[in-house]
Design an enzyme around this catalytic site. Structure first.
Site, mmCIF file in Angstrom:
data_model
loop_
_atom_site.group_PDB
_atom_site.id
_atom_site.type_symbol
_atom_site.label_atom_id
_atom_site.label_comp_id
_atom_site.label_asym_id
_atom_site.label_seq_id
_atom_site.Cartn_x
_atom_site.Cartn_y
_atom_site.Cartn_z
ATOM 1 N N HIS A 148 60.312 -99.433 -11.377
ATOM 2 C CA HIS A 148 60.052 -100.167 -10.129
ATOM 3 C C HIS A 148 58.564 -100.364 -9.909
ATOM 4 O O HIS A 148 57.751 -99.580 -10.412
ATOM 5 C CB HIS A 148 60.722 -99.428 -8.969
ATOM 6 C CG HIS A 148 62.163 -99.155 -9.262
ATOM 7 N ND1 HIS A 148 62.609 -97.932 -9.729
ATOM 8 C CD2 HIS A 148 63.225 -99.977 -9.247
ATOM 9 C CE1 HIS A 148 63.905 -98.017 -9.968
ATOM 10 N NE2 HIS A 148 64.314 -99.239 -9.690
ATOM 11 N N ASP A 207 57.229 -96.084 -10.961
ATOM 12 C CA ASP A 207 57.951 -94.947 -11.550
ATOM 13 C C ASP A 207 58.458 -95.233 -12.960
ATOM 14 O O ASP A 207 59.242 -94.464 -13.496
ATOM 15 C CB ASP A 207 59.135 -94.567 -10.643
ATOM 16 C CG ASP A 207 60.101 -95.726 -10.441
ATOM 17 O OD1 ASP A 207 59.910 -96.795 -11.064
ATOM 18 O OD2 ASP A 207 61.061 -95.575 -9.664
ATOM 19 N N SER A 245 68.276 -102.246 -7.781
ATOM 20 C CA SER A 245 67.208 -101.450 -7.171
ATOM 21 C C SER A 245 65.965 -102.266 -6.836
ATOM 22 O O SER A 245 65.164 -101.839 -6.022
ATOM 23 C CB SER A 245 66.824 -100.294 -8.100
ATOM 24 O OG SER A 245 66.416 -100.797 -9.350
#
Ligand SMILES: *[C@@H]1O[C@H](CO)[C@@H](O)[C@H](O)[C@H]1NC(C)=O
Ligand SMILES: *[C@@H]1O[C@H](CO)[C@@H](O)[C@H](O)[C@H]1NC(C)=O
Length: 376
Positions: free
Chosen positions: A345, A342, A53
């Site tokens: 990230h 978050d 991610s």
């Protein structure tokens, strides 16, 4: 090696020079674009990305239909693009530094875009292990092999604007993976020695991936080590055993990250000897991110262990039942300088800072400028 078009500048009148100078001054001081926008290629670079991610530009959403909602994307794209951040990721900023378009996720069938400047195989949640589970590293490499074979078929059939043999050979292959292998092991309650024992298999998987890409003709590799994931607010909030260091980060997690990075650096040295005609740059992302978290205030950031988009208030503003984009979440004001978006990230502001450090070459071994990866 330079990609700039300096030849043109001699003919530009003085007043235009001044204007450019003032504009650049403005860009440097006020937009925080300092190191990010100064290079750029005459001919778009071709880049292939493998990872998780940290580099996913929409693969999870395209591949699995998994929705990633606003406020993700609010700062730069002003809509959700499938990136887990309020804006651009480090890979986006690296692409922009070469004047190449953002990379299209390999799994994106409907973007209407072509894959003329490479493809992004990175998907949220990916680890190097286990094998044959979407979208572990060896699956991403197999997807690349399919992509390459199919592209070359289309080139032979006369399709325009496809990446050809030369494009694949000159391309940059960027790998940023490993964080999930370690973090998931800890969250599955493996003990520190058990987590450490897994490191060699993860490293072997990365070695296999690089060798496969080399055997496909790749010669330019850019390898990110893993960040201090013991400083990620979500992981701190959820960990059972809170062995916090002076910063408030999980010591055992960061210690595992450093051992992993040592092994990855060692692998890089070995591969530079074995793959003689290849260029492999190892980038110390850990040092960059740890500096940012340690010295956040000095760099204009605040609350390095607090989540911008989450719920629950200090110390972490993270609640696993109300994560970013889920009903009830709260989000920091736009323009506030949080590091964590978050809980896992980074914010666009942090990513911009990190990208500028990467592009400085100060954290690279060997110290090759990113513009080396322009096509010639
Ligand atoms: C990990 O261990 C803790 C207590 O030792 C327990 O509460 C928790 O449910 C365990 N988590 C998993 C995923 O097994
Ligand atoms: C934080 O900043 C100080 C002073 O510039 C520097 O010496 C130190 O190395 C930085 N910390 C980290 C972890 O990089």
């Amino acid at each position: 090696m330079s990609c700039g078009g300096e030849g043109e500048s001699q003919r530009v009148p003085f007043s235009l020079h001044m204007l450019l100078f003032v504009w650049l001054l403005f860009a440097f001081c006020c937009l925080g674009l300092a190191d990010v926008s100064v290079s750029g290629c005459n001919k778009a670079a071709v880049i292939f990305v493998f990872g998780d991610s940290n580099s996913d530009t929409g693969g999870l959403t395209s591949g699995l239909g998994f929705p990633i909602n606003i406020p993700n994307g609010r700062t730069f794209f002003h809509r959700s693009t499938g990136r887990l951040s309020d804006g651009r990721l480090v890979i986006d900023l690296l692409c922009q530094s070469l004047n190449t378009n953002f990379l299209t996720p390999y799994l994106d069938a409907l973007s209407g875009s072509t894959f003329t400047n490479g493809a992004n195989f990175a998907v949220v949640g990916s680890s190097t292990l286990p094998k044959y589970v979407p979208f572990s590293l060896n699956i991403q490499v197999m997807q690349f092999q399919h992509f390459k074979a199919r592209s070359l078929e289309l080139v032979t059939a006369g399709t325009k604007n496809m990446i050809n043999d030369e494009g694949f050979r000159d391309a940059l292959y960027l790998i940023d993976i490993g964080q999930n292998d370690l973090a998931d092991s800890f969250s599955k309650n493996l003990s520190y020695p058990q987590v450490i024992k897994k490191i060699p298999t993860v490293i072997t998987e990365i070695e296999n991936a690089i060798k496969s890409l080399y055997n496909e003709g790749g010669r330019k590799f850019w390898l990110h080590n893993t960040g201090p994931f013991g400083c990620l607010p979500k992981l701190i909030a959820l960990s059972q055993k809170k062995d916090l260091d002076s910063l408030g980060c999980l010591s055992s997690y960061n210690s595992a990250a450093r051992l992993f990075n040592e092994a990855l650096n060692h692998l890089s040295q070995k591969l530079r000897i074995q793959l003689k005609d290849a260029t492999l740059v190892y980038v110390d992302i850990y040092a960059i991110k740890y500096d940012l978290i340690t010295n956040a205030t000095k760099y204009g950031f605040s609350n390095p262990l607090m989540v911008c988009c989450g719920y629950g208030g200090p110390p972490y503003n993270f609640d696993v039942r109300v994560t970013c984009g889920q009903p009830g979440y709260q989000v920091c004001d736009e323009g506030s300088q949080y590091v964590s978006w978050d809980g896992i990230h980074f914010t666009e502001a942090a990513n911009t800072w990190i990208a500028s450090k990467i592009l400085s070459t100060a954290y690279s071994t060997p110290r090759i400028p990113f513009s080396f990866f322009c096509r010639h």
